[in-house]
Design a protein around this motif. Sequence first.
Motif, PDB file in Angstrom:
ATOM      1  N   LEU A   1       0.819  -1.212   0.000  1.00 50.14           N
ATOM      2  CA  LEU A   1       0.000   0.000   0.000  1.00 50.14           C
ATOM      3  C   LEU A   1       0.855   1.266   0.000  1.00 50.14           C
ATOM      4  CD1 LEU A   1      -2.765  -0.956   2.595  1.00 50.14           C
ATOM      5  CD2 LEU A   1      -2.928  -0.961   0.103  1.00 50.14           C
ATOM      6  N   ARG A   2       2.181   1.086   0.099  1.00 47.09           N
ATOM      7  CA  ARG A   2       3.054   2.249   0.187  1.00 47.09           C
ATOM      8  C   ARG A   2       4.199   2.133  -0.807  1.00 47.09           C
ATOM      9  NH1 ARG A   2       7.725   3.859   3.409  1.00 47.09           N
ATOM     10  NH2 ARG A   2       7.844   1.729   4.214  1.00 47.09           N
ATOM     11  N   CYS A   3       4.554   3.270  -1.410  1.00 50.44           N
ATOM     12  CA  CYS A   3       5.759   3.351  -2.212  1.00 50.44           C
ATOM     13  C   CYS A   3       6.425   4.688  -1.915  1.00 50.44           C
ATOM     14  CB  CYS A   3       5.458   3.188  -3.704  1.00 50.44           C
ATOM     15  SG  CYS A   3       4.621   4.612  -4.449  1.00 50.44           S
ATOM     16  N   LEU A   4       7.550   4.952  -2.584  1.00 50.06           N
ATOM     17  CA  LEU A   4       8.293   6.197  -2.402  1.00 50.06           C
ATOM     18  C   LEU A   4       8.363   6.942  -3.725  1.00 50.06           C
ATOM     19  CD1 LEU A   4      11.312   4.850  -0.291  1.00 50.06           C
ATOM     20  CD2 LEU A   4       9.181   5.847   0.559  1.00 50.06           C
ATOM     21  N   ASP A   5       8.235   8.289  -3.665  1.00 45.28           N
ATOM     22  CA  ASP A   5       8.429   9.073  -4.888  1.00 45.28           C
ATOM     23  C   ASP A   5       9.908   9.410  -5.042  1.00 45.28           C
ATOM     24  OD1 ASP A   5       8.989  11.236  -3.248  1.00 45.28           O
ATOM     25  OD2 ASP A   5       7.064  12.234  -3.577  1.00 45.28           O
ATOM     26  N   ASP A   6      10.238  10.204  -6.057  1.00 49.36           N
ATOM     27  CA  ASP A   6      11.643  10.469  -6.349  1.00 49.36           C
ATOM     28  C   ASP A   6      12.308  11.393  -5.344  1.00 49.36           C
ATOM     29  OD1 ASP A   6      10.073  12.554  -7.134  1.00 49.36           O
ATOM     30  OD2 ASP A   6      10.876  12.718  -9.156  1.00 49.36           O
ATOM     31  N   THR A   7      11.526  11.944  -4.394  1.00 48.70           N
ATOM     32  CA  THR A   7      12.118  12.741  -3.315  1.00 48.70           C
ATOM     33  C   THR A   7      12.284  11.925  -2.036  1.00 48.70           C
ATOM     34  OG1 THR A   7      10.022  13.563  -2.399  1.00 48.70           O
ATOM     35  CG2 THR A   7      10.967  14.770  -4.292  1.00 48.70           C
TER      36      THR A   7
ATOM     37  N   THR B   1       2.556   2.069   6.486  1.00 50.15           N
ATOM     38  CA  THR B   1       2.525   0.647   6.152  1.00 50.15           C
ATOM     39  C   THR B   1       3.894   0.171   5.696  1.00 50.15           C
ATOM     40  OG1 THR B   1       1.886   1.069   3.856  1.00 50.15           O
ATOM     41  CG2 THR B   1       0.102   0.775   5.449  1.00 50.15           C
ATOM     42  N   GLU B   2       4.105  -1.133   5.824  1.00 47.79           N
ATOM     43  CA  GLU B   2       5.321  -1.797   5.338  1.00 47.79           C
ATOM     44  C   GLU B   2       6.597  -1.109   5.811  1.00 47.79           C
ATOM     45  OE1 GLU B   2       3.477  -0.856   1.996  1.00 47.79           O
ATOM     46  OE2 GLU B   2       1.961  -2.298   2.560  1.00 47.79           O
ATOM     47  N   VAL B   3       6.729  -0.992   7.123  1.00 48.27           N
ATOM     48  CA  VAL B   3       7.906  -0.351   7.709  1.00 48.27           C
ATOM     49  C   VAL B   3       8.851  -1.431   8.233  1.00 48.27           C
ATOM     50  CG1 VAL B   3       8.743   1.259   9.452  1.00 48.27           C
ATOM     51  CG2 VAL B   3       6.532   1.666   8.336  1.00 48.27           C
ATOM     52  N   ALA B   4      10.127  -1.342   7.821  1.00 51.51           N
ATOM     53  CA  ALA B   4      11.116  -2.344   8.232  1.00 51.51           C
ATOM     54  C   ALA B   4      12.093  -1.753   9.232  1.00 51.51           C
ATOM     55  CB  ALA B   4      11.872  -2.854   7.009  1.00 51.51           C
ATOM     56  N   ALA B   5      12.630  -2.608  10.089  1.00 49.02           N
ATOM     57  CA  ALA B   5      13.680  -2.193  11.013  1.00 49.02           C
ATOM     58  C   ALA B   5      14.943  -1.853  10.233  1.00 49.02           C
ATOM     59  CB  ALA B   5      13.968  -3.305  12.016  1.00 49.02           C
ATOM     60  N   ASP B   6      15.745  -0.950  10.779  1.00 51.13           N
ATOM     61  CA  ASP B   6      16.992  -0.562  10.111  1.00 51.13           C
ATOM     62  C   ASP B   6      17.922  -1.748   9.915  1.00 51.13           C
ATOM     63  OD1 ASP B   6      16.120   2.055   9.998  1.00 51.13           O
ATOM     64  OD2 ASP B   6      17.151   2.661  11.844  1.00 51.13           O
ATOM     65  N   ASP B   7      17.885  -2.692  10.879  1.00 57.59           N
ATOM     66  CA  ASP B   7      18.766  -3.853  10.770  1.00 57.59           C
ATOM     67  C   ASP B   7      18.111  -5.036  10.074  1.00 57.59           C
ATOM     68  OD1 ASP B   7      16.949  -4.708  12.633  1.00 57.59           O
ATOM     69  OD2 ASP B   7      18.387  -4.994  14.263  1.00 57.59           O
ATOM     70  N   GLY B   8      16.883  -4.830   9.589  1.00 57.09           N
ATOM     71  CA  GLY B   8      16.202  -5.874   8.827  1.00 57.09           C
ATOM     72  C   GLY B   8      15.639  -7.016   9.638  1.00 57.09           C
ATOM     73  N   THR B   9      15.612  -6.893  10.971  1.00 58.02           N
ATOM     74  CA  THR B   9      15.137  -8.008  11.806  1.00 58.02           C
ATOM     75  C   THR B   9      13.622  -8.162  11.769  1.00 58.02           C
ATOM     76  OG1 THR B   9      15.174  -6.537  13.735  1.00 58.02           O
ATOM     77  CG2 THR B   9      17.116  -7.932  13.359  1.00 58.02           C
ATOM     78  N   TRP B  10      12.889  -7.103  11.461  1.00 57.25           N
ATOM     79  CA  TRP B  10      11.437  -7.210  11.399  1.00 57.25           C
ATOM     80  C   TRP B  10      10.891  -6.232  10.362  1.00 57.25           C
ATOM     81  CZ3 TRP B  10       9.451  -2.447  12.450  1.00 57.25           C
ATOM     82  CH2 TRP B  10      10.159  -1.604  13.310  1.00 57.25           C
ATOM     83  N   ARG B  11       9.708  -6.540   9.914  1.00 55.53           N
ATOM     84  CA  ARG B  11       9.010  -5.684   8.952  1.00 55.53           C
ATOM     85  C   ARG B  11       7.536  -5.686   9.335  1.00 55.53           C
ATOM     86  NH1 ARG B  11      10.111  -3.757   3.972  1.00 55.53           N
ATOM     87  NH2 ARG B  11       8.328  -3.160   2.687  1.00 55.53           N
TER      88      ARG B  11
ATOM     89  N   VAL C   1       1.245  -3.394  13.927  1.00 53.36           N
ATOM     90  CA  VAL C   1       0.040  -4.177  13.683  1.00 53.36           C
ATOM     91  C   VAL C   1       0.357  -5.196  12.605  1.00 53.36           C
ATOM     92  CG1 VAL C   1      -2.386  -4.130  12.999  1.00 53.36           C
ATOM     93  CG2 VAL C   1      -1.424  -2.210  14.285  1.00 53.36           C
ATOM     94  N   GLU C   2       0.210  -6.456  12.954  1.00 57.15           N
ATOM     95  CA  GLU C   2       0.482  -7.536  12.012  1.00 57.15           C
ATOM     96  C   GLU C   2      -0.828  -8.207  11.609  1.00 57.15           C
ATOM     97  OE1 GLU C   2       2.906  -8.610  10.316  1.00 57.15           O
ATOM     98  OE2 GLU C   2       4.514  -7.379  11.157  1.00 57.15           O
ATOM     99  N   VAL C   3      -1.127  -8.187  10.309  1.00 56.93           N
ATOM    100  CA  VAL C   3      -2.298  -8.877   9.778  1.00 56.93           C
ATOM    101  C   VAL C   3      -1.844 -10.261   9.328  1.00 56.93           C
ATOM    102  CG1 VAL C   3      -4.143  -8.841   8.069  1.00 56.93           C
ATOM    103  CG2 VAL C   3      -3.277  -6.683   9.037  1.00 56.93           C
ATOM    104  N   GLN C   4      -2.235 -11.302  10.046  1.00 56.68           N
ATOM    105  CA  GLN C   4      -1.805 -12.663   9.736  1.00 56.68           C
ATOM    106  C   GLN C   4      -2.968 -13.417   9.117  1.00 56.68           C
ATOM    107  OE1 GLN C   4       1.442 -13.416  10.009  1.00 56.68           O
ATOM    108  NE2 GLN C   4       0.908 -15.245   8.817  1.00 56.68           N
ATOM    109  N   TRP C   5      -3.141 -13.258   7.809  1.00 56.97           N
ATOM    110  CA  TRP C   5      -4.293 -13.838   7.128  1.00 56.97           C
ATOM    111  C   TRP C   5      -4.037 -15.271   6.691  1.00 56.97           C
ATOM    112  CZ3 TRP C   5      -8.449 -11.557   8.282  1.00 56.97           C
ATOM    113  CH2 TRP C   5      -9.642 -11.804   7.598  1.00 56.97           C
ATOM    114  N   SER C   6      -2.780 -15.671   6.614  1.00 60.66           N
ATOM    115  CA  SER C   6      -2.439 -17.063   6.319  1.00 60.66           C
ATOM    116  C   SER C   6      -2.053 -17.762   7.618  1.00 60.66           C
ATOM    117  CB  SER C   6      -1.282 -17.126   5.318  1.00 60.66           C
ATOM    118  OG  SER C   6      -0.156 -16.434   5.826  1.00 60.66           O
ATOM    119  N   PRO C   7      -2.147 -19.099   7.687  1.00 61.38           N
ATOM    120  CA  PRO C   7      -1.825 -19.804   8.934  1.00 61.38           C
ATOM    121  C   PRO C   7      -0.371 -19.574   9.361  1.00 61.38           C
ATOM    122  CG  PRO C   7      -3.028 -21.231   7.429  1.00 61.38           C
ATOM    123  CD  PRO C   7      -2.666 -20.013   6.640  1.00 61.38           C
ATOM    124  N   GLN C   8      -0.175 -19.480  10.672  1.00 64.63           N
ATOM    125  CA  GLN C   8       1.171 -19.325  11.225  1.00 64.63           C
ATOM    126  C   GLN C   8       1.243 -20.108  12.529  1.00 64.63           C
ATOM    127  OE1 GLN C   8       3.721 -15.567  11.178  1.00 64.63           O
ATOM    128  NE2 GLN C   8       2.781 -15.411  13.195  1.00 64.63           N
TER     129      GLN C   8
END
Length: 348
Positions: A3-9, A94-104, A118-125
């Motif tokens: 749901l999120r992207c970045l523009d050229d700025t 939305t879709e924010v990741a940790a700087d060290d990549g450990t979580w998103r 907020v984690e939406v877990q729509w598939s089994p886990q």
Amino acid sequence: MPLRCLDDTGADVHAFAVPPDAWTALAADNRARRHLGMPCCGARVSLKRSALGLQFFAHVGRGGCTTGDESPEHLALKQIAVDAARAHGWHAETEVAADDGTWRADVLATRGRARVAVEVQWSPQDDAETLRRQAQYAAAGVRGLWLFRQRRFPVSADLPAVRVAGSVAKGFTALDLPIVEVLAAAFDRRLKFGIPAGSTARVRAFGAVLECWDRDCEALTRVVTGFDIVLGDNCCSFSLEDLTSEPELREVLLSALPEDPQRGRLKRRFSSASEASYLSNGCVRCDRILGAFFVNAARADSSQIRGFDISITPGIAATIVSRGEFDPVWTVVAAHPASRVAPPRALV
């Protein structure tokens, strides 16, 4: 389907924040300038709509990106979570990741030093994976809130989690409330763990028909066989004898019963069989006790006579807890509860 992207700025662009007519114009501009990129991997972006009209971004050539596709339900719930957080004064992306990549995080909401993922877990886990990911959030000082589709998942004071039912077309619910209200409560510090004062429980009252045991009477009487109190996935049952020593709960439950001219009086009577007095049914004609022995025998044939909601007070919560039949759950409480059972754990 992010749901999120970045523009050229480097500025965030959220799909759900773009009006439909502007979405078409943005898609044309992006085709011409190719100025939008994915925050996960920098790939070029394509603007799309789902069959249900949800706007989202897609990778143009995924390459080595491991970000998976998401269902329309997943997308819709992320948008609802962002809207709920922002409506209560939080900054949310939305879709924010940790700087060290450990979580998103599907959604990361921040206010001051507080952070909620907020984690939406729509598939089994499986539980182990849920606990592992929650531990990663905790290590980073982030509070995780899970929206599960599956019925079984770990729940504790350190793992806020609710089951979500529904669809994009029909809407979503959790804890018997619209999901919007549950998320609003979470970001307003009204999602509590335990049996907090101010929460609402569903009550089912059951009854049956008994014949008076006195041969000179033998009148048919409608009797109350008991009550079920339901909170989350928990159900606690009370007989009339149980309510004898619980005046607050007794008053709340009995006052909610409908008037019935065929029901005898409910009052405390002495039972010679048990050599004790307790709250009991009486014959509608002669008022003789229709005691626990007769009522217990009739329970197999009892049916629900009333369903209603009650507000949990500290006294009622203490009564429920003392029976040891309830597992703690996450519950939405009223906006301004007068008091609380010490100490329910808030989400944030």
